[in-house]
Design an enzyme around this catalytic site. Structure first.
Site, PDB file in Angstrom:
ATOM      1  N   SER A  23       0.837  -1.196   0.000  1.00  0.00           N
ATOM      2  CA  SER A  23       0.000   0.000   0.000  1.00  0.00           C
ATOM      3  C   SER A  23       0.872   1.246   0.000  1.00  0.00           C
ATOM      4  O   SER A  23       2.095   1.176   0.125  1.00  0.00           O
ATOM      5  CB  SER A  23      -0.914   0.011   1.233  1.00  0.00           C
ATOM      6  OG  SER A  23      -0.170   0.292   2.405  1.00  0.00           O
ATOM      7  N   SER A  55       0.872   3.728   2.269  1.00  0.00           N
ATOM      8  CA  SER A  55       0.881   4.419   3.567  1.00  0.00           C
ATOM      9  C   SER A  55       2.252   4.935   3.965  1.00  0.00           C
ATOM     10  O   SER A  55       2.357   5.806   4.831  1.00  0.00           O
ATOM     11  CB  SER A  55       0.351   3.489   4.664  1.00  0.00           C
ATOM     12  OG  SER A  55       1.270   2.451   4.938  1.00  0.00           O
ATOM     13  N   LYS A  80       5.184   0.445   9.465  1.00  0.00           N
ATOM     14  CA  LYS A  80       4.986   1.854   9.806  1.00  0.00           C
ATOM     15  C   LYS A  80       6.267   2.377  10.462  1.00  0.00           C
ATOM     16  O   LYS A  80       7.215   1.634  10.704  1.00  0.00           O
ATOM     17  CB  LYS A  80       3.814   2.043  10.789  1.00  0.00           C
ATOM     18  CG  LYS A  80       2.492   1.443  10.350  1.00  0.00           C
ATOM     19  CD  LYS A  80       1.868   2.168   9.166  1.00  0.00           C
ATOM     20  CE  LYS A  80       0.555   1.503   8.744  1.00  0.00           C
ATOM     21  NZ  LYS A  80      -0.002   2.102   7.520  1.00  0.00           N
ATOM     22  N   SER A 113      -2.914   6.916   5.755  1.00  0.00           N
ATOM     23  CA  SER A 113      -2.362   5.798   6.520  1.00  0.00           C
ATOM     24  C   SER A 113      -3.298   5.409   7.652  1.00  0.00           C
ATOM     25  O   SER A 113      -3.735   6.259   8.434  1.00  0.00           O
ATOM     26  CB  SER A 113      -0.991   6.183   7.096  1.00  0.00           C
ATOM     27  OG  SER A 113      -0.518   5.188   7.977  1.00  0.00           O
TER      28      SER A 113
END
Length: 262
Positions: A67, A69, A124, A227
């Protein structure tokens, strides 16, 4: 069933066949007799599977970014390597730490098992450590009462959508990294889950304030307005940590995206 478990089961099966052949069946076969099929297609793969399993479980593990994010640090389709031992040695499959090495630091890009569904891996950036007071209010990050340094750094062109996002350079500890912050996107946090430790967070129209519980971490994506992270689903427990991402080794869409990153 995740890949680590499949690899573990293959290791057990091939190891059992290898042991039977090495310590029993091989002695009963006449000299010059070809190896049976179960040796050729089973036991012979044991050393290869053992090496792959050991490297993947304790040294480095490959992942693919699914993704956006973490844009602009990591792009969709990046193949990355994750250091499996920097945060401690963990038992494969069950991911239980058996040897403590280092703790995650602010600014680290960390892979972990998604707290709401541990069968999924997320990536993250570590923002809050255990005990930290983290605020993300009006799109400004504050840790323990001190605003995190940030400066404008032009704009970022999204190649797949052909539009620009404001880009900034943020400093967390010793790490400087780029983030995207959309000026027109709302500051409030939508669709907050009822996560464990929810009582440690206060949500207001301008954002969220949290105190990170012991043994947990607060993480954010670098693409701040695109995100789903600790603002939405809560803290990352230490037992969910997989490792620290440190290297891009391939991207089919951009062959130049090879190397380390902050």
């Amino acid at each position: 069933m995740n890949f680590a478990l499949i690899l573990f089961l293959l290791l057990i099966a091939s190891g059992a066949l290898w042991s039977v052949d090495r310590f029993h069946a091989r002695k009963l076969r006449p000299a010059g007799t070809p190896d049976p099929w179960w040796v050729e297609y089973g036991a012979s793969f044991f050393p290869v599977i053992l090496i792959v399993f050991g490297l993947r479980s304790f040294v480095v593990e490959p992942f693919k970014i699914p993704s956006g994010s973490m844009i602009p640090t990591l792009l969709v389709g990046d193949f990355i390597l994750v250091n499996k031992w920097t945060y401690g040695i963990r038992l494969p499959v069950i991911n239980r730490k058996i040897v403590a090495v280092n703790d995650p630091q602010r600014g680290d890009v960390m892979v972990f098992r998604y707290p709401a569904d541990p069968s999924m891996d997320y990536i993250k950036r570590v923002v809050g450590l255990p005990g930290d007071r983290v605020e993300y209010i009006d799109k400004r990050l504050t840790i323990n009462g001190e605003a995190v340094p940030i400066r404008e750094d032009g704009s970022y062109l999204h190649p797949d959508r052909l539009y620009y996002s404001p880009k900034y350079v943020e400093r967390l500890g010793e790490v400087e990294h780029s983030v995207l912050i959309e000026r027109d996107a709302p500051a409030y946090v939508p669709q907050v889950l009822n996560f464990p430790g929810r009582e440690h967070c206060t949500y207001v129209h301008a954002g969220v304030r949290c105190t990170v519980p012991a043994g947990h971490y607060f993480v954010l994506g670098d693409n701040r307005d695109a995100s789903s992270d600790s603002r939405v689903w809560g803290f990352v427990p230490d037992q969910n940590i997989v490792g620290r991402a440190f290297f891009i080794w391939f991207n089919f869409g951009d062959m130049k995206r090879i190397g380390g990153f902050d």
